[in-house]
Scaffold this active site. Structure first.
Site, PDB file in Angstrom:
ATOM      1  N   CYS A 136       0.879  -1.173   0.000  1.00  0.00           N
ATOM      2  CA  CYS A 136       0.000   0.000   0.000  1.00  0.00           C
ATOM      3  C   CYS A 136       0.916   1.223   0.000  1.00  0.00           C
ATOM      4  O   CYS A 136       1.708   1.412   0.932  1.00  0.00           O
ATOM      5  CB  CYS A 136      -0.862  -0.065   1.261  1.00  0.00           C
ATOM      6  SG  CYS A 136      -1.899   1.370   1.509  1.00  0.00           S
ATOM      7  N   CYS A 177      -2.699  15.177   2.977  1.00  0.00           N
ATOM      8  CA  CYS A 177      -3.798  15.137   2.008  1.00  0.00           C
ATOM      9  C   CYS A 177      -4.677  16.355   2.231  1.00  0.00           C
ATOM     10  O   CYS A 177      -4.919  16.754   3.374  1.00  0.00           O
ATOM     11  CB  CYS A 177      -4.619  13.863   2.192  1.00  0.00           C
ATOM     12  SG  CYS A 177      -6.006  13.728   1.038  1.00  0.00           S
ATOM     13  N   CYS A 204     -11.097  14.507   4.987  1.00  0.00           N
ATOM     14  CA  CYS A 204     -12.131  13.581   5.467  1.00  0.00           C
ATOM     15  C   CYS A 204     -12.023  13.467   6.986  1.00  0.00           C
ATOM     16  O   CYS A 204     -10.926  13.323   7.525  1.00  0.00           O
ATOM     17  CB  CYS A 204     -11.972  12.212   4.813  1.00  0.00           C
ATOM     18  SG  CYS A 204     -11.990  12.292   3.023  1.00  0.00           S
ATOM     19  N   CYS A 243     -10.171  10.440   8.947  1.00  0.00           N
ATOM     20  CA  CYS A 243      -8.855   9.994   8.465  1.00  0.00           C
ATOM     21  C   CYS A 243      -7.727  10.832   9.064  1.00  0.00           C
ATOM     22  O   CYS A 243      -7.769  12.066   9.003  1.00  0.00           O
ATOM     23  CB  CYS A 243      -8.841  10.095   6.938  1.00  0.00           C
ATOM     24  SG  CYS A 243      -7.245   9.786   6.197  1.00  0.00           S
ATOM     25  N   SER A 257      -7.171   4.093  -5.302  1.00  0.00           N
ATOM     26  CA  SER A 257      -8.365   4.465  -4.540  1.00  0.00           C
ATOM     27  C   SER A 257      -8.499   5.980  -4.480  1.00  0.00           C
ATOM     28  O   SER A 257      -7.539   6.691  -4.179  1.00  0.00           O
ATOM     29  CB  SER A 257      -8.239   3.900  -3.125  1.00  0.00           C
ATOM     30  OG  SER A 257      -9.323   4.316  -2.337  1.00  0.00           O
ATOM     31  N   LEU A 268     -16.685   5.595  -0.878  1.00  0.00           N
ATOM     32  CA  LEU A 268     -18.035   6.158  -0.920  1.00  0.00           C
ATOM     33  C   LEU A 268     -18.453   6.631   0.475  1.00  0.00           C
ATOM     34  O   LEU A 268     -18.782   7.791   0.683  1.00  0.00           O
ATOM     35  CB  LEU A 268     -19.000   5.113  -1.476  1.00  0.00           C
ATOM     36  CG  LEU A 268     -20.276   5.673  -2.076  1.00  0.00           C
ATOM     37  CD1 LEU A 268     -19.984   6.569  -3.264  1.00  0.00           C
ATOM     38  CD2 LEU A 268     -21.203   4.546  -2.484  1.00  0.00           C
ATOM     39  N   ASN A 315     -11.461   2.582  11.873  1.00  0.00           N
ATOM     40  CA  ASN A 315     -10.350   2.545  12.829  1.00  0.00           C
ATOM     41  C   ASN A 315     -10.398   3.875  13.556  1.00  0.00           C
ATOM     42  O   ASN A 315      -9.994   4.892  13.000  1.00  0.00           O
ATOM     43  CB  ASN A 315      -8.999   2.482  12.108  1.00  0.00           C
ATOM     44  CG  ASN A 315      -8.753   1.111  11.575  1.00  0.00           C
ATOM     45  OD1 ASN A 315      -8.823   0.145  12.310  1.00  0.00           O
ATOM     46  ND2 ASN A 315      -8.486   1.035  10.289  1.00  0.00           N
TER      47      ASN A 315
END
Ligand code: SAH
Ligand code: SF4
Length: 345
Positions: free
Chosen positions: A106, A113, A117, A120, A191, A215, A290
């Protein structure tokens, strides 16, 4: 002396020009590619196919950059997390996930970023910078070198960052990972949080790479709340783009749905999600959140997770519950956050 060039940073079409300008025959470019991308040479002196004189002449003109391994952590479930320092001392993380006959890496596409969100940790950092193509590819090279004789078989662009916000560098990196390192496009999944124009460009710039879409909600109201990108590309626009995304026979789009207690985890959500998926060739990965202390959001109970999945499966969808691996080493989905102090600061 002129500045030495970083051979990993030379775009693929410019490597031949470099060898020509250095007065070398064209086949040397192919040999450089072989040594850097297949034999993972970390220094020109390791290219033993070249004479000592050639290596030393070349070392006067060029060098091979390397990610610096800052730490390597192994989870009790076999997942490994690699923290790498970049030339400017920023840090990124890559996660190796062994699974039966697969070895999936990964990888990160940005430091931080910009998408923000809510659930996250990478999002909490904000965007620090885009990665260069060579920094993206180098995660694959560096980990392959560290795990020899094993080799990475699959790649997911699900680490730090939104890959479609950095598509130019990501596409160049994917070209090298497939063309130079021999990993098939079918074994690569990108993704996205749902950047619609980027999805259209992805199909042109990196055709056949698998698409996953985060989503995470079944209504615009819910999605606006946890994923600010939804205000720009709401569900209707996003799903229309998914329907238009060119898929090869037998391939599907993966939809990731992070389940957050009391936010998007009701059976009504599941039923609405099933409706949204109508007419799409897809599979759904249901990922229990998580949690991290900074968001205040909670993971639903196991019963809620199973009920959610049951509704999807009952509607004829393929829906798997994905417990993210590597939780004990903070390597699980959404836990990556390389904010270790910069050297010297
Ligand atoms: N930016 C891209 C890729 C990186 S995030 C994207 O958003 O798709 C990779 C996946 O991790 C996404 O599906 C995201 O929804 C999920 N994720 C982020 N934070 C998470 C968390 N705290 N728990 C579980 N999954 C999370
Ligand atoms: Fe960025 Fe993906 Fe995290 Fe959203 S989930 S903040 S897009 S890395």
């Amino acid at each position: 002396m002129a500045k030495r060039i970083n051979l990993k940073a030379v775009p693929r079409d410019a490597l031949l020009r470099f060898t020509e300008e250095a007065g070398l025959p064209g086949f040397r470019a192919g040999q450089l590619v072989h040594w850097i991308y297949e034999k993972y040479a970390s220094d020109i002196s390791e290219i033993t196919e070249f004479s000592k004189a050639l290596r030393s002449a070349l070392a006067g003109l060029a060098y091979i950059s390397n990610l610096r391994l800052a730490s390597r952590l192994r989870s009790s479930d076999g997942t490994e997390k690699f923290l790498f320092s970049l030339e400017d001392e920023e840090t990124i993380e890559s996660v190796l996930i062994p699974d039966e006959d697969r070895l999936t890496l990964c990888i990160s596409s940005q430091v931080g970023c910009a998408m923000g969100c809510k659930f996250c940790l990478t999002g909490k950092l904000g965007l620090i910078r885009n990665l260069k193509a060579f920094e993206i590819v180098d995660q694959v090279i560096a980990v392959n070198r560290l795990i020899l004789p094993r080799r990475i078989t699959n790649i997911v662009l699900m680490g730090m960052g939104e890959p479609l916000s950095n598509l130019g560098e990501v596409a160049e990196a994917l070209w090298r990972i497939t063309g130079y390192m021999g990993i098939s496009k079918r074994r690569i999944t990108l993704s996205t949080a749902g950047l619609v124009p980027g999805m259209v460009l992805l199909a042109q710039k990196a055709p056949e790479v698998n698409l996953a879409v985060s989503l995470n909600a079944s209504t615009d109201r819910e999605r606006d709340e946890i994923m600010p990108v939804n205000k720009r590309y709401p569900l209707k626009t996003l799903l229309a783009a998914c329907r238009k995304f060119p898929l090869r026979p037998g391939r599907k789009i993966t939809f990731e749905y992070v389940l957050i207690s009391g936010v998007n985890d009701s059976v009504d959500d599941a039923a609405r999600l099933a409706k949204l998926m109508r007419g799409l060739r897809c599979k759904i990965n249901v990922i229990p959140l998580n949690p991290h202390s900074e968001s205040g959001l909670k993971r639903p109970s196991d019963r809620t997770v199973l009920e959610f999945q049951k509704v999807l499966v009952g509607s004829g969808l393929t829906a798997l519950i994905r417990e993210s691996k590597g939780q004990d080493i903070l390597a699980a989905c959404g836990q990556l956050r390389a904010d270790y102090p910069k050297k010297g600061s």
